[in-house]
Design a protein around this motif. Structure first.
Motif, PDB file in Angstrom:
ATOM      1  N   LYS A   1      58.680  11.246 -39.018  1.00  0.00           N
ATOM      2  CA  LYS A   1      58.974  10.382 -40.110  1.00  0.00           C
ATOM      3  C   LYS A   1      58.001   9.679 -40.951  1.00  0.00           C
ATOM      4  O   LYS A   1      58.057   9.737 -42.092  1.00  0.00           O
ATOM      5  CB  LYS A   1      59.671   9.305 -39.124  1.00  0.00           C
ATOM      6  N   PRO A   2      56.669   9.674 -40.555  1.00  0.00           N
ATOM      7  CA  PRO A   2      55.747   9.084 -41.222  1.00  0.00           C
ATOM      8  C   PRO A   2      55.179  10.172 -42.171  1.00  0.00           C
ATOM      9  O   PRO A   2      54.585   9.810 -43.229  1.00  0.00           O
ATOM     10  CB  PRO A   2      54.543   8.612 -40.323  1.00  0.00           C
ATOM     11  N   LEU A   3      55.143  11.359 -41.903  1.00  0.00           N
ATOM     12  CA  LEU A   3      54.933  12.616 -42.753  1.00  0.00           C
ATOM     13  C   LEU A   3      55.931  12.767 -43.681  1.00  0.00           C
ATOM     14  O   LEU A   3      55.447  13.402 -44.736  1.00  0.00           O
ATOM     15  CB  LEU A   3      54.848  13.779 -41.807  1.00  0.00           C
ATOM     16  N   LEU A   4      57.189  12.331 -43.499  1.00  0.00           N
ATOM     17  CA  LEU A   4      58.341  12.778 -44.465  1.00  0.00           C
ATOM     18  C   LEU A   4      59.046  11.840 -45.213  1.00  0.00           C
ATOM     19  O   LEU A   4      59.813  11.917 -46.178  1.00  0.00           O
ATOM     20  CB  LEU A   4      59.462  13.832 -43.799  1.00  0.00           C
ATOM     21  N   TYR A   5      58.520  10.564 -45.016  1.00  0.00           N
ATOM     22  CA  TYR A   5      59.340   9.457 -45.488  1.00  0.00           C
ATOM     23  C   TYR A   5      59.301   9.394 -46.884  1.00  0.00           C
ATOM     24  O   TYR A   5      60.247   8.852 -47.607  1.00  0.00           O
ATOM     25  CB  TYR A   5      58.677   7.888 -45.182  1.00  0.00           C
ATOM     26  N   ASP A   6      58.228  10.006 -47.597  1.00  0.00           N
ATOM     27  CA  ASP A   6      58.159   9.695 -49.228  1.00  0.00           C
ATOM     28  C   ASP A   6      58.511  11.469 -49.906  1.00  0.00           C
ATOM     29  O   ASP A   6      58.320  11.414 -51.008  1.00  0.00           O
ATOM     30  CB  ASP A   6      56.805   9.427 -49.742  1.00  0.00           C
ATOM     31  N   LYS A   7      59.077  12.281 -48.943  1.00  0.00           N
ATOM     32  CA  LYS A   7      58.989  13.651 -49.375  1.00  0.00           C
ATOM     33  C   LYS A   7      60.563  13.847 -49.778  1.00  0.00           C
ATOM     34  O   LYS A   7      61.560  13.529 -49.360  1.00  0.00           O
ATOM     35  CB  LYS A   7      58.831  14.475 -48.170  1.00  0.00           C
ATOM     36  N   ARG A   8      60.624  14.411 -51.218  1.00  0.00           N
ATOM     37  CA  ARG A   8      61.935  14.729 -51.689  1.00  0.00           C
ATOM     38  C   ARG A   8      62.302  16.055 -51.068  1.00  0.00           C
ATOM     39  O   ARG A   8      63.808  16.254 -50.928  1.00  0.00           O
ATOM     40  CB  ARG A   8      61.855  14.683 -53.165  1.00  0.00           C
ATOM     41  N   ILE A   9      61.625  16.939 -51.089  1.00  0.00           N
ATOM     42  CA  ILE A   9      61.947  18.395 -50.638  1.00  0.00           C
ATOM     43  C   ILE A   9      61.180  18.605 -49.186  1.00  0.00           C
ATOM     44  O   ILE A   9      60.150  18.596 -49.166  1.00  0.00           O
ATOM     45  CB  ILE A   9      61.855  19.281 -51.457  1.00  0.00           C
ATOM     46  N   VAL A  10      62.022  19.439 -48.159  1.00  0.00           N
ATOM     47  CA  VAL A  10      61.400  19.752 -47.034  1.00  0.00           C
ATOM     48  C   VAL A  10      61.844  21.108 -46.759  1.00  0.00           C
ATOM     49  O   VAL A  10      62.807  21.608 -46.643  1.00  0.00           O
ATOM     50  CB  VAL A  10      61.789  18.999 -45.698  1.00  0.00           C
ATOM     51  N   PHE A  11      60.664  22.000 -47.184  1.00  0.00           N
ATOM     52  CA  PHE A  11      61.010  23.567 -46.969  1.00  0.00           C
ATOM     53  C   PHE A  11      60.702  24.179 -45.334  1.00  0.00           C
ATOM     54  O   PHE A  11      59.705  23.772 -44.821  1.00  0.00           O
ATOM     55  CB  PHE A  11      59.748  24.058 -47.869  1.00  0.00           C
ATOM     56  N   LEU A  12      61.729  24.579 -45.036  1.00  0.00           N
ATOM     57  CA  LEU A  12      61.610  24.981 -43.404  1.00  0.00           C
ATOM     58  C   LEU A  12      61.574  26.641 -43.593  1.00  0.00           C
ATOM     59  O   LEU A  12      62.614  27.424 -44.093  1.00  0.00           O
ATOM     60  CB  LEU A  12      62.918  24.701 -42.823  1.00  0.00           C
ATOM     61  N   GLY A  13      60.286  27.168 -43.354  1.00  0.00           N
ATOM     62  CA  GLY A  13      60.272  28.520 -43.403  1.00  0.00           C
ATOM     63  C   GLY A  13      60.630  29.133 -42.143  1.00  0.00           C
ATOM     64  O   GLY A  13      60.894  28.656 -41.285  1.00  0.00           O
ATOM     65  N   GLU A  14      60.197  30.628 -42.122  1.00  0.00           N
ATOM     66  CA  GLU A  14      60.054  31.410 -41.079  1.00  0.00           C
ATOM     67  C   GLU A  14      59.222  32.785 -41.379  1.00  0.00           C
ATOM     68  O   GLU A  14      59.465  33.251 -42.393  1.00  0.00           O
ATOM     69  CB  GLU A  14      61.651  31.583 -40.594  1.00  0.00           C
ATOM     70  N   SER A  15      58.437  33.289 -40.471  1.00  0.00           N
ATOM     71  CA  SER A  15      57.974  34.385 -40.408  1.00  0.00           C
ATOM     72  C   SER A  15      58.607  35.649 -40.458  1.00  0.00           C
ATOM     73  O   SER A  15      58.220  36.812 -40.891  1.00  0.00           O
ATOM     74  CB  SER A  15      56.632  34.585 -39.673  1.00  0.00           C
ATOM     75  N   SER A  16      59.811  35.721 -40.006  1.00  0.00           N
ATOM     76  CA  SER A  16      60.806  36.693 -39.738  1.00  0.00           C
ATOM     77  C   SER A  16      62.153  36.063 -39.811  1.00  0.00           C
ATOM     78  O   SER A  16      62.517  34.790 -39.236  1.00  0.00           O
ATOM     79  CB  SER A  16      60.717  37.255 -38.348  1.00  0.00           C
ATOM     80  N   HIS A  17      62.976  36.718 -40.392  1.00  0.00           N
ATOM     81  CA  HIS A  17      64.545  36.225 -40.567  1.00  0.00           C
ATOM     82  C   HIS A  17      65.323  36.822 -39.062  1.00  0.00           C
ATOM     83  O   HIS A  17      66.321  36.494 -38.997  1.00  0.00           O
ATOM     84  CB  HIS A  17      65.211  37.168 -41.522  1.00  0.00           C
ATOM     85  N   GLY A  18      64.398  37.620 -38.279  1.00  0.00           N
ATOM     86  CA  GLY A  18      65.286  38.051 -36.891  1.00  0.00           C
ATOM     87  C   GLY A  18      64.791  37.333 -35.918  1.00  0.00           C
ATOM     88  O   GLY A  18      64.209  38.048 -34.925  1.00  0.00           O
ATOM     89  N   VAL A  19      64.660  36.166 -35.749  1.00  0.00           N
ATOM     90  CA  VAL A  19      64.384  35.241 -34.478  1.00  0.00           C
ATOM     91  C   VAL A  19      65.274  34.369 -34.197  1.00  0.00           C
ATOM     92  O   VAL A  19      65.803  33.399 -34.922  1.00  0.00           O
ATOM     93  CB  VAL A  19      62.889  34.862 -34.760  1.00  0.00           C
ATOM     94  N   SER A  20      65.926  34.206 -32.838  1.00  0.00           N
ATOM     95  CA  SER A  20      66.939  33.658 -32.338  1.00  0.00           C
ATOM     96  C   SER A  20      66.322  32.060 -32.467  1.00  0.00           C
ATOM     97  O   SER A  20      66.882  31.261 -32.850  1.00  0.00           O
ATOM     98  CB  SER A  20      67.156  33.899 -30.935  1.00  0.00           C
ATOM     99  N   GLU A  21      65.094  31.977 -31.846  1.00  0.00           N
ATOM    100  CA  GLU A  21      64.514  30.448 -31.903  1.00  0.00           C
ATOM    101  C   GLU A  21      64.473  29.741 -33.035  1.00  0.00           C
ATOM    102  O   GLU A  21      64.426  28.608 -33.163  1.00  0.00           O
ATOM    103  CB  GLU A  21      63.298  30.620 -30.883  1.00  0.00           C
ATOM    104  N   PHE A  22      64.042  30.614 -34.102  1.00  0.00           N
ATOM    105  CA  PHE A  22      63.889  30.115 -35.519  1.00  0.00           C
ATOM    106  C   PHE A  22      65.302  29.403 -35.958  1.00  0.00           C
ATOM    107  O   PHE A  22      65.068  28.473 -36.456  1.00  0.00           O
ATOM    108  CB  PHE A  22      63.394  30.873 -36.265  1.00  0.00           C
ATOM    109  N   ASN A  23      66.129  30.144 -35.635  1.00  0.00           N
ATOM    110  CA  ASN A  23      67.615  29.498 -36.162  1.00  0.00           C
ATOM    111  C   ASN A  23      67.748  28.286 -35.220  1.00  0.00           C
ATOM    112  O   ASN A  23      68.477  27.428 -36.150  1.00  0.00           O
ATOM    113  CB  ASN A  23      68.514  30.700 -35.864  1.00  0.00           C
TER     114      ASN A  23
END
Length: 474
Positions: free
Chosen positions: A87-109
């Motif tokens: 919350k204190p890291l993102l309170y003033d952020k308009r966009i949060v980018f959620l990345g992933e090093s691979s498209h094929g990971v169950s836990e990332f999804n």
């Protein structure tokens, strides 16, 4: 061998819609090769003493998430307590980018779905933008309240994410449509994807058929090598999209859109934008793609890299348009691969894409009000875009993943953005090794690329769903 924008040499691994071609070096041999290629990387502090300091710092400063399982709507308050540190890291952020090093990971999804639920419910992020076609996502969202969650998923996003672990996201999306705070869903990619546009909103059946034929041809040409044949049909294909665009602007088509896709009030402008994307693709991108397909088998990646840069520029343009014109007062969550969202992608040594991509092209003002989160595995197995399974390579001492894994938790988060350079965390301010897709060695300065990193200790390939469409809900 190619050069990045600073003139350093690197190896271009061939990673397009799948990991293809050549033999990847693994383990210490890959790192030895990378040190030879990258020169100065081998000179950074990698002594056992330094690594011990970094690992001790990570143990003391890393946040440990309780779970990555998507939240149960019946669980009530307190289910996101372990994410309160965001919350204190993102309170003033308009966009949060959620990345992933691979498209094929169950836990990332799973982890990204839970993060989206938290951001939506507790921080007012009301728009989710996916690395998938603007047209497909917009049309599918228009039916999301009445058809099955699985159908919305298959109609909207690329097949690499058609998994059991992504399905809870679309079930959540459907549920929110009946709430006071619906989660809007869109995409920002310009690529053609299945299902192709069928013109269901057009009153002219012949024009709808012309659109379907144009979509099929454009898709076939994009995947082929016959540049001469494409140039013969190019102008005719462009004219089809212009005719569809004109018809879509008519009052009758606008009325039909609202009737067929009642849950997306923004659909008329989104579809118009998507059709204009198709015209741009037909004018420029298809020829670049054909030249890429022709050159890559012989080892010429020039046009492949141009196609990637063209795509990322178009994706950024779409995302900026969505944020300024379509949803000008809403906060955004963006789902994409790490490569697309990193803040200085062209500086990453060993990347398959040594070019400026979407995140690097983002205007500085938007970077100020954005937060880029990269996701990585420490061990286990991942799948590439063909669903082939690969082992995550053993971590090298002093790598980003190895340092964070010293925290000893299944799910480790570390903030990079709000850190000053000290002896214990100097690793994030200097070149460190990491793995893309769990097996391609890269060297990067973590703090130059990400604002935060989420490390999953052990990962598994997703449980993929069939490619066939599911039946709509009654």
């Amino acid at each position: 061998m190619l050069k990045n924008k600073r003139g350093r040499m690197f190896t271009a691994f061939t990673l397009t819609v799948s990991i293809i071609g050549g033999t990847l070096l693994t383990g210490s041999s890959a790192y030895a090769a990378a040190e030879v290629i990258q020169g100065s990387v081998a000179e950074v502090r990698t002594s056992s003493e330094a690594i011990a300091e970094w690992e001790a710092w990570a143990k003391d400063h890393a946040y440990k998430l309780d779970t990555i399982q998507p939240a149960d709507s019946k669980a009530g308050a307190g289910q996101f307590k372990d994410l309160d540190m965001l919350k204190p890291l993102l309170y003033d952020k308009r966009i949060v980018f959620l990345g992933e090093s691979s498209h094929g990971v169950s836990e990332f999804n799973l982890a990204k779905t839970r993060l989206i639920q938290f951001l939506h419910q507790e921080m007012g992020y009301n728009v989710l933008a996916f690395e998938s076609s603007l047209g497909n996502t917009s049309l599918a969202y228009g039916k999301s309240g009445t058809q099955s969650a699985e159908q919305t998923m298959k109609d909207s996003i690329f097949g690499v994410w058609w998994t059991n672990e992504t399905l809870p996201l679309f079930e959540y999306l459907k549920t929110t449509q009946k709430s006071e705070q619906p989660l809007a869903f869109t995409g920002f990619d310009m690529q053609l994807q299945s299902p192709l546009l069928d013109g269901a909103w057009l009153e002219d059946d012949k024009l709808a058929l012309r659109l379907q034929e144009a979509e099929e041809k454009l898709s076939e040409f994009s995947a082929g090598t016959d540049l001469k044949a494409y140039r013969k049909e190019k102008s005719q294909l462009i004219q089809v999209y212009k005719d569809v665009l004109k018809s879509t602007r008519s009052e009758s088509s606008q009325a039909l859109l609202k009737k067929l896709y009642p849950h997306n009030p923004q659909l008329p402008v989104l579809l118009e934008r998507s059709l204009n994307d198709r015209i741009s693709v037909a004018k420029e991108y298809v020829e670049i793609s054909i030249k890429s397909n022709t050159g890559m088998p012989g080892g010429d990646y020039t046009w492949f890299l141009k196609s990637m840069e063209w795509r990322d520029k178009a994706m950024l343009d779409n995302l900026m348009w969505l944020a300024t014109d379509v949803y000008p007062t809403e906060k955004f969550i963006v789902w994409a691969h790490n490569d697309h969202i990193r803040k200085a992608q062209s500086d990453v040594m060993g990347s398959p894409y040594p070019i400026q991509m979407m995140g690097e092209m983002l205007p500085d003002e938007w970077k100020t009000y954005s937060y880029v989160l990269g996701l990585y595995p420490a061990s286990g197995k991942t799948a590439d875009n063909t669903r082939k399974v690969h082992d995550v390579l053993p971590l090298e001492p002093g790598s980003v993943e190895s340092i964070l894994s010293a925290a000893g938790a299944p799910y480790t988060f570390i903030d990079l953005r709000y850190r000053n350079n000290t002896r214990g965390n100097s690793w994030m301010f200097e070149p460190r090794y990491t793995y893309s897709w769990g097996m391609i060695p890269e060297s990067l300065i973590a703090r130059d690329q990400y604002d935060g990193i989420l490390l999953i200790d052990e990962v598994n390939p997703p449980q993929y769903l069939s490619s066939s469409s599911s039946k709509p809900a009654e």
